[in-house]
Write a protein that holds these residues in place. Structure first.
Motif, PDB file in Angstrom:
ATOM      1  N   LEU A  53       0.810  -1.191  -0.115  1.00  0.00           N
ATOM      2  CA  LEU A  53      -0.093   0.105   0.042  1.00  0.00           C
ATOM      3  C   LEU A  53       0.812   1.326   0.087  1.00  0.00           C
ATOM      4  N   PHE A  54       0.795   2.376  -1.113  1.00  0.00           N
ATOM      5  CA  PHE A  54       1.536   3.222  -0.944  1.00  0.00           C
ATOM      6  C   PHE A  54       0.642   4.453  -0.626  1.00  0.00           C
ATOM      7  N   PHE A  55       1.276   5.266   0.265  1.00  0.00           N
ATOM      8  CA  PHE A  55       0.702   6.365   0.981  1.00  0.00           C
ATOM      9  C   PHE A  55       1.353   7.527   0.542  1.00  0.00           C
ATOM     10  N   ASN A  56       0.396   8.781   0.398  1.00  0.00           N
ATOM     11  CA  ASN A  56       0.932   9.902  -0.101  1.00  0.00           C
ATOM     12  C   ASN A  56       0.401  10.865   1.221  1.00  0.00           C
ATOM     13  N   GLY A  57       1.132  10.892   2.343  1.00  0.00           N
ATOM     14  CA  GLY A  57       0.546  11.549   3.446  1.00  0.00           C
ATOM     15  C   GLY A  57      -0.208  10.371   4.009  1.00  0.00           C
ATOM     16  N   ASN A  58      -1.366  10.530   4.450  1.00  0.00           N
ATOM     17  CA  ASN A  58      -2.402   9.712   5.039  1.00  0.00           C
ATOM     18  C   ASN A  58      -3.212   9.147   4.037  1.00  0.00           C
ATOM     19  N   ARG A  59      -3.408   9.412   2.754  1.00  0.00           N
ATOM     20  CA  ARG A  59      -3.981   8.844   1.637  1.00  0.00           C
ATOM     21  C   ARG A  59      -3.266   7.673   0.582  1.00  0.00           C
ATOM     22  N   ILE A  60      -4.191   6.508   0.754  1.00  0.00           N
ATOM     23  CA  ILE A  60      -3.694   5.553  -0.136  1.00  0.00           C
ATOM     24  C   ILE A  60      -3.917   5.879  -1.394  1.00  0.00           C
ATOM     25  N   VAL A  61      -2.844   5.916  -2.263  1.00  0.00           N
ATOM     26  CA  VAL A  61      -3.000   6.314  -3.839  1.00  0.00           C
ATOM     27  C   VAL A  61      -2.559   5.128  -4.608  1.00  0.00           C
ATOM     28  N   LYS A  62      -2.149   4.233  -4.462  1.00  0.00           N
ATOM     29  CA  LYS A  62      -1.713   3.158  -5.272  1.00  0.00           C
ATOM     30  C   LYS A  62      -1.542   1.709  -4.429  1.00  0.00           C
ATOM     31  N   THR A  63      -1.958   0.677  -5.042  1.00  0.00           N
ATOM     32  CA  THR A  63      -1.882  -0.812  -4.371  1.00  0.00           C
ATOM     33  C   THR A  63      -1.023  -1.693  -5.325  1.00  0.00           C
ATOM     34  N   ILE A  64      -0.581  -2.438  -4.853  1.00  0.00           N
ATOM     35  CA  ILE A  64       0.199  -3.731  -5.653  1.00  0.00           C
ATOM     36  C   ILE A  64      -0.296  -4.867  -4.893  1.00  0.00           C
ATOM     37  N   ARG A  80       0.248 -13.797 -10.006  1.00  0.00           N
ATOM     38  CA  ARG A  80      -0.601 -12.538 -10.461  1.00  0.00           C
ATOM     39  C   ARG A  80       0.002 -11.367  -9.901  1.00  0.00           C
ATOM     40  N   TYR A  81      -0.058 -10.143 -10.836  1.00  0.00           N
ATOM     41  CA  TYR A  81       0.480  -9.029 -10.402  1.00  0.00           C
ATOM     42  C   TYR A  81      -0.744  -8.084 -10.563  1.00  0.00           C
ATOM     43  N   ILE A  82      -1.365  -7.346  -9.799  1.00  0.00           N
ATOM     44  CA  ILE A  82      -2.482  -6.319  -9.933  1.00  0.00           C
ATOM     45  C   ILE A  82      -2.013  -4.832  -9.210  1.00  0.00           C
ATOM     46  N   GLU A  83      -1.895  -3.930 -10.171  1.00  0.00           N
ATOM     47  CA  GLU A  83      -1.713  -2.438  -9.785  1.00  0.00           C
ATOM     48  C   GLU A  83      -2.802  -1.690  -9.994  1.00  0.00           C
ATOM     49  N   SER A  84      -3.207  -1.104  -8.794  1.00  0.00           N
ATOM     50  CA  SER A  84      -4.289  -0.098  -9.324  1.00  0.00           C
ATOM     51  C   SER A  84      -3.875   1.310  -8.587  1.00  0.00           C
ATOM     52  N   ASP A  85      -4.405   2.306  -9.142  1.00  0.00           N
ATOM     53  CA  ASP A  85      -4.516   3.685  -8.649  1.00  0.00           C
ATOM     54  C   ASP A  85      -5.834   3.925  -7.814  1.00  0.00           C
ATOM     55  N   THR A  86      -5.596   4.706  -6.662  1.00  0.00           N
ATOM     56  CA  THR A  86      -6.867   4.761  -5.971  1.00  0.00           C
ATOM     57  C   THR A  86      -6.617   5.976  -4.968  1.00  0.00           C
ATOM     58  N   CYS A  87      -7.721   6.417  -4.171  1.00  0.00           N
ATOM     59  CA  CYS A  87      -7.797   7.466  -3.531  1.00  0.00           C
ATOM     60  C   CYS A  87      -8.546   7.355  -2.228  1.00  0.00           C
ATOM     61  N   LEU A  88      -7.740   6.850  -1.259  1.00  0.00           N
ATOM     62  CA  LEU A  88      -8.483   6.143   0.016  1.00  0.00           C
ATOM     63  C   LEU A  88      -7.837   7.106   1.229  1.00  0.00           C
ATOM     64  N   GLU A  89      -8.713   7.803   1.899  1.00  0.00           N
ATOM     65  CA  GLU A  89      -8.299   8.684   3.227  1.00  0.00           C
ATOM     66  C   GLU A  89      -8.366   7.720   4.233  1.00  0.00           C
ATOM     67  N   THR A  90      -7.073   8.067   4.915  1.00  0.00           N
ATOM     68  CA  THR A  90      -7.052   7.238   6.266  1.00  0.00           C
ATOM     69  C   THR A  90      -6.835   7.951   7.271  1.00  0.00           C
ATOM     70  N   GLU A  91      -6.869   7.437   8.849  1.00  0.00           N
ATOM     71  CA  GLU A  91      -6.461   8.032   9.923  1.00  0.00           C
ATOM     72  C   GLU A  91      -4.965   7.432  10.177  1.00  0.00           C
ATOM     73  N   ASN A  92      -4.115   8.475  10.085  1.00  0.00           N
ATOM     74  CA  ASN A  92      -2.693   8.128  10.525  1.00  0.00           C
ATOM     75  C   ASN A  92      -2.256   6.632   9.850  1.00  0.00           C
ATOM     76  N   GLN A  93      -2.646   6.445   8.734  1.00  0.00           N
ATOM     77  CA  GLN A  93      -2.359   5.353   7.922  1.00  0.00           C
ATOM     78  C   GLN A  93      -2.733   3.998   8.524  1.00  0.00           C
ATOM     79  N   GLU A  94      -3.642   4.146   9.609  1.00  0.00           N
ATOM     80  CA  GLU A  94      -4.207   3.052  10.380  1.00  0.00           C
ATOM     81  C   GLU A  94      -5.518   2.550  10.311  1.00  0.00           C
ATOM     82  N   TRP A  95      -6.435   3.397   9.955  1.00  0.00           N
ATOM     83  CA  TRP A  95      -7.861   3.365   9.717  1.00  0.00           C
ATOM     84  C   TRP A  95      -8.366   3.904   8.537  1.00  0.00           C
ATOM     85  N   LEU A  96      -9.044   3.162   7.747  1.00  0.00           N
ATOM     86  CA  LEU A  96      -9.858   3.645   6.554  1.00  0.00           C
ATOM     87  C   LEU A  96     -11.112   4.790   6.939  1.00  0.00           C
ATOM     88  N   VAL A  97     -10.950   5.849   6.567  1.00  0.00           N
ATOM     89  CA  VAL A  97     -12.099   6.952   6.516  1.00  0.00           C
ATOM     90  C   VAL A  97     -13.233   6.269   5.713  1.00  0.00           C
TER      91      VAL A  97
END
Length: 439
Positions: A53-64, A80-97
């Motif tokens: 999981l790739f974080f830009n600050g507290n936001r998940i922006v890409k997954t592999i 199998r390899y799956i790469e996705s772009d996304t935009c998921l806000e988190t609290e301190n990279q611990e909890w999904l908003v």
């Protein structure tokens, strides 16, 4: 399992490697070296999974997501390899908003992230060691796909080196305007399309070519016809099936008219889920009135073993084909062509027919996922390997068996669809066309 063991299993690199320049050709955003990364490992049965999981600050922006199926020690079945772009806000990279006011926050885990459709595009690459590999690029929120093509070459890829060689050639041969299509897939929005019998739709075959399909009918509407027999194969189908005939040509034109398509022969009937049509994956580009000559149904058979209401005739046929039910010595042979049907006792069949039907399973046993053709761009030899083709008793290769079956039914060898319909109380081509056009 210790991290060192996982590294030994996966290696320090990803299954495939993409540069940021290469990513843009597959609808993906560049990977920023300033992003922080969290890595997770898990194992279920023979499936080993590594998630980044790739974080830009507290936001998940890409997954592999990487998965390996390994059995018997170190035998690989697939990777199998799956790469996705996304935009998921988190609290301190611990909890999904939560995405909505009514939602609840969830712990950041591979499963919780994977359960949310990516907000960008996804590249999926699968190496199969016993069958062809595959590469797909999709926008799951709008149900759009990048028409990559190159099926045969991709199918032979077994390593990252071979993948990189393919990507280099792919980039070098991209046609003018390629990035217009990339932007269309990336920026498209979800839509719901209304369709009806007679609609013509287009499917992207690769970066420069297309093929076309004609919607003959919607099975859920045909289910309501009083002329449809109770045992009919269409009544056993799940999902939302469409009866489709594809035009048998791959062409560079992207907007052929119904009149131009009239000059192209059509493939046999295929039964497909409507997902590619209703979500606009394959756009409707025209409409025509269904003609009697457009009507085509496979001539199919199946064995009636029991009248168990919990199993359709075609379910039983499938169980026999997969070895889950014993091959019966005595049975009734159910014969269906269009909306007409009849039955023969196995004792009425010749030895040749009994031997043939011992290995036969009907091509009307299910619905193809996705609105694509399995017949397009294949030689007749390749088509004969497909159950849907080789078990259609109308093809030239089945002429001898068909003639023998017709003899048992008291039909002439050259009996056609309408002859069968008239003898067994079905609808003729003209009558079916009239009904479909009314729907």
């Amino acid at each position: 399992m210790k991290a060192a063991d996982w590294d030994k299993n996966f290696g320090s690199d990803d299954l495939i490697t993409l540069s940021n320049e290469e990513r843009k050709y597959f609808c993906l955003e560049p990977l920023d070296p300033t992003w922080s990364v969290k890595t997770f490992y898990s194992k279920t049965n023979f499936h080993y999974k590594r998630t980044k999981l790739f974080f830009n600050g507290n936001r998940i922006v890409k997954t592999i997501f990487e998965t390996k199926k390994i059995i018997s020690g170190d035998k690989k079945v697939f990777e199998r390899y799956i790469e996705s772009d996304t935009c998921l806000e988190t609290e301190n990279q611990e909890w999904l908003v939560p995405l909505t006011a009514r939602g609840k926050k969830k712990k950041v885990t591979p499963a919780s992230v994977d359960n949310i459709l990516p907000f960008g595009c996804t590249l999926t690459f699968k190496i199969n060691y016993d069958e062809p590999s595959g590469l797909w690029v999709s926008n799951f929120r709008s149900n759009q796909e990048l028409a990559i093509g190159e099926r045969e070459r991709i199918g032979r890829i077994r390593s990252n080196t071979e993948f990189k060689g393919f990507v280099a050639d792919y980039i070098a041969t991209c046609p003018p305007g390629y990035f217009d299509e990339v932007q269309r897939v990336k920026n498209s929005v979800h839509q719901t399309v209304k369709y009806r019998a007679g609609d013509i739709f287009r499917v992207g075959y690769d970066r420069t070519r297309y093929y076309y399909g004609l919607i003959l009918g919607e099975v859920r509407k045909i289910d309501k016809w009083k002329e449809l027999p109770n045992k009919h194969s269409l009544r056993s189908l799940m999902s939302v099936p469409l009866l489709i005939r594809f035009y048998d040509a791959v062409l560079p034109q992207d907007n052929l008219s119904a009149q131009e398509l009239e000059q192209i022969p059509m493939c046999p009937l295929e039964i497909c889920c409507d997902s590619g049509i209703i979500w606009g994956t394959h756009p409707i580009i025209g409409h025509k009135k269904i003609q009697p000559k457009d009507i085509y149904f496979h001539l199919v058979c199946t064995k009636i073993i029991s009248e168990d209401p919990h199993n359709t005739l075609f379910t039983q046929d499938m169980f026999i084909g997969h070895g889950l039910m014993n091959q019966p010595e005595q049975y009734k042979l159910y014969i269906e062509w269009g909306f007409a049907q009849t039955e023969l006792g196995s004792e009425q069949l010749s030895e040749q027919l009994r031997a043939f039907f011992a290995q036969y399973s009907s091509p009307h046993g299910g619905v193809r996922v996705g609105t694509i053709s399995i017949f397009i761009d294949r030689t007749n030899e390749q088509r004969l390997k497909l159950r849907d083709f080789r078990n259609n008793l109308l093809i030239p290769e089945s002429r001898e068996i068909r003639n023998e079956l017709f003899a048992c039914l008291g039909l002439k060898p050259d009996a056609d669809f309408d002859d069968f319909a008239k003898k067994y109380n079905g609808l003729t081509r003209d009558e079916i066309a009239i009904r479909l056009n009314k729907d």
